[in-house]
Design a protein around this motif. Structure first.
Motif, PDB file in Angstrom:
ATOM      1  N   ALA A   2      65.493   0.440  12.598  1.00  0.00           N
ATOM      2  CA  ALA A   2      65.788  -0.854  13.221  1.00  0.00           C
ATOM      3  C   ALA A   2      65.664  -2.022  12.241  1.00  0.00           C
ATOM      4  N   PRO A   3      64.634  -2.076  11.375  1.00  0.00           N
ATOM      5  CA  PRO A   3      64.565  -3.195  10.424  1.00  0.00           C
ATOM      6  C   PRO A   3      65.752  -3.251   9.459  1.00  0.00           C
ATOM      7  N   VAL A   4      66.325  -2.105   9.108  1.00  0.00           N
ATOM      8  CA  VAL A   4      67.493  -2.092   8.221  1.00  0.00           C
ATOM      9  C   VAL A   4      68.687  -2.735   8.916  1.00  0.00           C
ATOM     10  N   PHE A   5      68.882  -2.402  10.184  1.00  0.00           N
ATOM     11  CA  PHE A   5      69.977  -3.009  10.931  1.00  0.00           C
ATOM     12  C   PHE A   5      69.771  -4.520  11.066  1.00  0.00           C
ATOM     13  N   LEU A   6      68.543  -4.956  11.290  1.00  0.00           N
ATOM     14  CA  LEU A   6      68.273  -6.388  11.373  1.00  0.00           C
ATOM     15  C   LEU A   6      68.622  -7.086  10.061  1.00  0.00           C
ATOM     16  N   PHE A   7      68.292  -6.451   8.953  1.00  0.00           N
ATOM     17  CA  PHE A   7      68.585  -7.045   7.647  1.00  0.00           C
ATOM     18  C   PHE A   7      70.090  -7.190   7.435  1.00  0.00           C
ATOM     19  N   VAL A   8      70.848  -6.158   7.755  1.00  0.00           N
ATOM     20  CA  VAL A   8      72.306  -6.213   7.563  1.00  0.00           C
ATOM     21  C   VAL A   8      72.924  -7.248   8.490  1.00  0.00           C
ATOM     22  N   LEU A   9      72.465  -7.311   9.732  1.00  0.00           N
ATOM     23  CA  LEU A   9      72.978  -8.324  10.652  1.00  0.00           C
ATOM     24  C   LEU A   9      72.682  -9.733  10.128  1.00  0.00           C
ATOM     25  N   HIS A  10      71.493  -9.918   9.564  1.00  0.00           N
ATOM     26  CA  HIS A  10      71.140 -11.213   8.990  1.00  0.00           C
ATOM     27  C   HIS A  10      72.101 -11.589   7.873  1.00  0.00           C
ATOM     28  N   ARG A  11      72.469 -10.623   7.055  1.00  0.00           N
ATOM     29  CA  ARG A  11      73.419 -10.881   5.971  1.00  0.00           C
ATOM     30  C   ARG A  11      74.813 -11.224   6.505  1.00  0.00           C
ATOM     31  N   MET A  12      75.099 -10.818   7.720  1.00  0.00           N
ATOM     32  CA  MET A  12      76.390 -11.117   8.340  1.00  0.00           C
ATOM     33  C   MET A  12      76.368 -12.434   9.106  1.00  0.00           C
ATOM     34  N   GLY A  13      75.245 -13.126   9.099  1.00  0.00           N
ATOM     35  CA  GLY A  13      75.163 -14.416   9.781  1.00  0.00           C
ATOM     36  C   GLY A  13      74.531 -14.369  11.152  1.00  0.00           C
ATOM     37  N   ILE A  14      74.032 -13.193  11.564  1.00  0.00           N
ATOM     38  CA  ILE A  14      73.361 -13.065  12.861  1.00  0.00           C
ATOM     39  C   ILE A  14      71.864 -13.134  12.605  1.00  0.00           C
ATOM     40  N   ARG A  15      71.254 -14.263  12.898  1.00  0.00           N
ATOM     41  CA  ARG A  15      69.878 -14.536  12.512  1.00  0.00           C
ATOM     42  C   ARG A  15      68.887 -13.643  13.259  1.00  0.00           C
ATOM     43  N   THR A  16      67.858 -13.208  12.529  1.00  0.00           N
ATOM     44  CA  THR A  16      66.837 -12.349  13.122  1.00  0.00           C
ATOM     45  C   THR A  16      66.107 -13.059  14.253  1.00  0.00           C
ATOM     46  N   GLY A  17      65.863 -14.360  14.084  1.00  0.00           N
ATOM     47  CA  GLY A  17      65.209 -15.120  15.142  1.00  0.00           C
ATOM     48  C   GLY A  17      66.009 -15.091  16.434  1.00  0.00           C
TER      49      GLY A  17
END
Length: 495
Positions: free
Chosen positions: A395-410
Motif C-alpha cells: 500500500a505505501p508503494v501505491f501511495l507514493f506513485v499516486l503522489h507522483r501523479m498529483g494525487i496527494r497522500t493527504g
C-alpha cells in the motif's frame, strides 16, 4: 460532459443491478452446494481449476481487447484483427494447458484435477472470442445488455451445476456448469453486439495492438499471481482439503471486492480514460471515487471480520468452521484490495509500464512469506501473510506513485478517515450485540443492524457532499475485463 455523464450513470445503475443479482444468486447456490453436495476436498479441486483458468484468462487475448475500449476511431476497422489475435492466442494457450494438465495438477498438489483442468479451461477459447463483442458493449456503456447476458449465463451455469451435483458427478459439475453458461454468454454477447465476430488481419495494426496490450496483459498476469499465489502455496503444501477451506475464506473475504469494485469496473474504463489527459480532473475524480469505494466496502469488511466464525457456521455449516480465522485475516486483505485496485486502475489509465514494477514487487514480497507462514501456521498463516504484505509493503508503494501523479497522500487519507472511524464504531457495536444475544439468525441480523446504525452517521455527510457535486465519470478502470466465469458456488477467485 453531460451526455457522457448520463451514459456513465445509466451504465453504473445496470452494472450495480447485474452485480447484486448475480452475487446474491451465486451466494444462494453456493450455500446449497456446500451444505448438500460438496465438502472442502471437492471445493479444493475446483479451486485448482479456477486457479489455472484465471492465469490463462489473464493472457489469452494478450490485452488487445482493451484497445476496442480505449482507442478512438471506427471500432469495426480494427475489431477483425483483434478477434483473430485473441482467438488464435486463446486456442494456443488451451492446447498448451491440455498437454501439460497432468503435470500442472500434480504440482498443485491435486493430481485428480487433470480432467477438471481440461474441461474447465475450454472457457479460455470462449473468452478469446467473446472479448470482442463484450468490449464493444463496454465501450458504448451498454450495460443493460451485458446484465441480461450475464444473468442468463448465471441461470444456465447454476442449473447445470446443481443437476449434475445431484447426479453425483462430483467436482466436474462445476466445470460443466461453467462451460454451459459461458457458451450461452458467447451467443448472447454476439447478438447484443452484432457484426463484431468477423475475422480479419491487418499486420501493421496487429503490431500496434500488441504494443498497447502487452503491458496490460503482463501487469494483469502479475496481479493474478499475487491474488492466486496463496492458493498455489496452500494446495501444494497443505493439500486439496485445506485449499477448499482457504478458498471458502478467500471468497467470503472478496464479497466487498466483488460488490464494490466489480460494479464500477464494468463501466469505468471507457469513462476514466476520457480524463487521463487532464491531471487536475483525474486527481479530483480519483479522490472522489476513493471516498465512495471505501465508504461502501468498510461495513462488509467489518462485519465479516468481527462475526467470521458464527457467519461461516450459520451459512455453510459446521464443516467449514476451520476457515474462520483465515477469513478474519483475509478481510483485511479484502479492504486493502478494494483501495489498491482503485489505485491500480488509476495508474493503468496513465502509466501502464509502472504497474509491472509495482506488481512485481508485490509478488516478490509474497513468495517467501507465504511459504514460510504456510509451513508454520497452515492456512491461517497464509491469510495473515497476505494481509501483512498488502498493508505494510505494498500500500505505501501505491501511495507514493499516486503522489507522483498529483494525487496527494493527504487527500487519500482524508477520503478514508471517516469511513475508518465509522468502521471501528461499527465493529464494537456489532460485537457487543452479538455477545449479548448469541449465535443464530436473530443474533447475526441484530448485530448487523446495530453496526449499520452506528456507521451511517460517520459517512452520511460524505455521501451528501458527493451527491451535490457534478457527476464525473471517474470510477476505476480494469486492467482487463474477461468473460466472467462464475460457477454456481461461492464467488470464484478471479480478478
Amino acid at each position: 460532459m453531460t451526455e457522457l455523464n448520463r451514459k456513465v450513470a445509466a451504465a453504473t445503475r445496470w452494472s450495480l443491478i447485474n452485480t447484486i443479482v448475480r452475487r446474491v444468486g451465486t451466494f444462494a447456490s453456493g450455500v446449497v452446494l456446500a451444505r448438500l453436495f460438496f465438502g472442502p476436498t471437492e471445493w479444493g479441486l475446483y479451486a485448482v481449476g479456477l486457479l489455472v483458468l484465471a492465469m490463462l484468462l489473464s493472457l489469452n487475448e494478450m490485452g488487445v481487447s482493451l484497445a476496442l475500449v480505449r482507442w478512438e476511431g471506427d471500432i469495426k476497422r480494427f475489431a477483425p484483427t483483434v478477434l483473430t489475435l485473441s482467438t488464435a492466442s486463446s486456442t494456443a494457450f488451451y492446447v498448451l494447458l491440455y498437454v501439460t494438465a497432468p503435470t500442472v495438477a500434480r504440482l498443485l498438489g491435486s493430481p485428480d484435477a487433470t480432467m477438471m483442468l481440461r474441461l474447465l479451461c475450454l472457457s479460455v477459447i470462449i473468452d478469446g472470442i467473446a472479448c470482442v463483442p463484450l468490449a464493444k458493449l463496454n465501450r458504448d456503456f451498454e450495460q443493460f445488455w451485458r446484465t441480461i447476458v450475464d444473468i442468463l449465463n448465471f441461470v444456465v451455469n447454476t442449473a447445470v451445476t446443481i443437476v449434475l451435483a445431484a447426479m453425483h458427478v462430483g467436482a466436474l459439475a462445476f466445470a460443466w456448469g461453467s462451460l454451459a453458461g459461458n457458451i450461452v454468454a458467447l451467443v448472447g454477447f454476439s447478438l447484443a453486439a452484432p457484426g463484431m465476430l468477423k475475422f480479419g488481419w491487418d499486420r501493421q495494426l496487429a503490431g500496434k495492438l500488441y504494443r498497447f496490450g502487452l503491458p496490460l496483459a503482463a501487469a494483469s498476469l502479475l496481479t493474478l499471481g499475487i491474488v492466486n499465489l496463496d492458493s498455489v502455496v496452500v494446495g501444494s503444501i497443505l493439500g486439496p482439503a485445506a485449499l477448499g477451506l482457504y478458498a471458502m475464506a478467500f471468497n467470503m473475504s472478496s464479497w466487498p471486492v466483488r460488490m464494490v469494485s466489480e460494479t464500477a469496473r464494468r463501466v469505468s474504463f471507457a469513462g476514466f480514460s476520457r480524463l487521463a489527459d487532464s491531471p487536475d480532473a483525474f486527481a479530483a475524480g480519483f479522490t472522489r471515487a476513493l471516498s465512495l469505494v471505501v465508504a461502501a466496502s468498510v461495513p462488509m469488511c467489518v462485519l465479516l471480520g468481527v462475526l467470521a466464525y458464527p457467519v461461516i457456521r450459520f451459512v455453510y455449516g459446521d464443516q467449514w468452521g476451520g476457515a474462520a480465522v483465515a477469513l478474519q485475516w483475509l478481510v483485511v486483505l479484502g479492504f486493502v484490495r478494494v483501495t489498491v485496485e482503485l489505485a491500480y486502475d488509476g495508474i493503468a489509465a496513465r502509466r501502464r509500464e509502472t504497474l509491472m514494477l509495482m506488481q512485481g514487487w508485490w509478488l516478490f514480497a509474497l513468495i517467501p512469506i507465504l511459504i514460510w507462514f504456510a509451513h508454520v501456521w497452515g492456512i491461517d498463516g497464509v491469510a495473515a501473510g497476505q494481509a501483512l504484505v498488502a498493508g505494510v509493503l505494498v500500500a505505501p508503494v501505491f501511495l507514493f506513485v499516486l503522489h507522483r501523479m498529483g494525487i496527494r497522500t493527504g487527500g487519500v487519507l482524508r477520503a478514508c478517515l471517516m469511513p475508518a472511524l465509522g468502521g471501528i464504531a461499527m465493529g464494537l457495536a456489532a460485537w457487543g450485540v452479538h455477545r449479548a444475544i448469541g449465535n443464530g439468525f436473530v443474533g447475526l441480523a441484530l448485530a448487523g443492524v446495530a453496526g449499520t446504525v452506528v456507521y451511517l452517521p460517520f459517512v452520511w455527510p460524505l455521501v451528501r457532499s458527493l451527491r451535490t457535486r457534478p457527476q464525473q465519470p471517474t470510477e476505476p478502470a480494469p486492467a482487463s475485463d474477461p468473460l466472467i466465469l462464475t460457477a454456481a458456488g461461492p464467488e470464484v477467485k478471479v480478478p
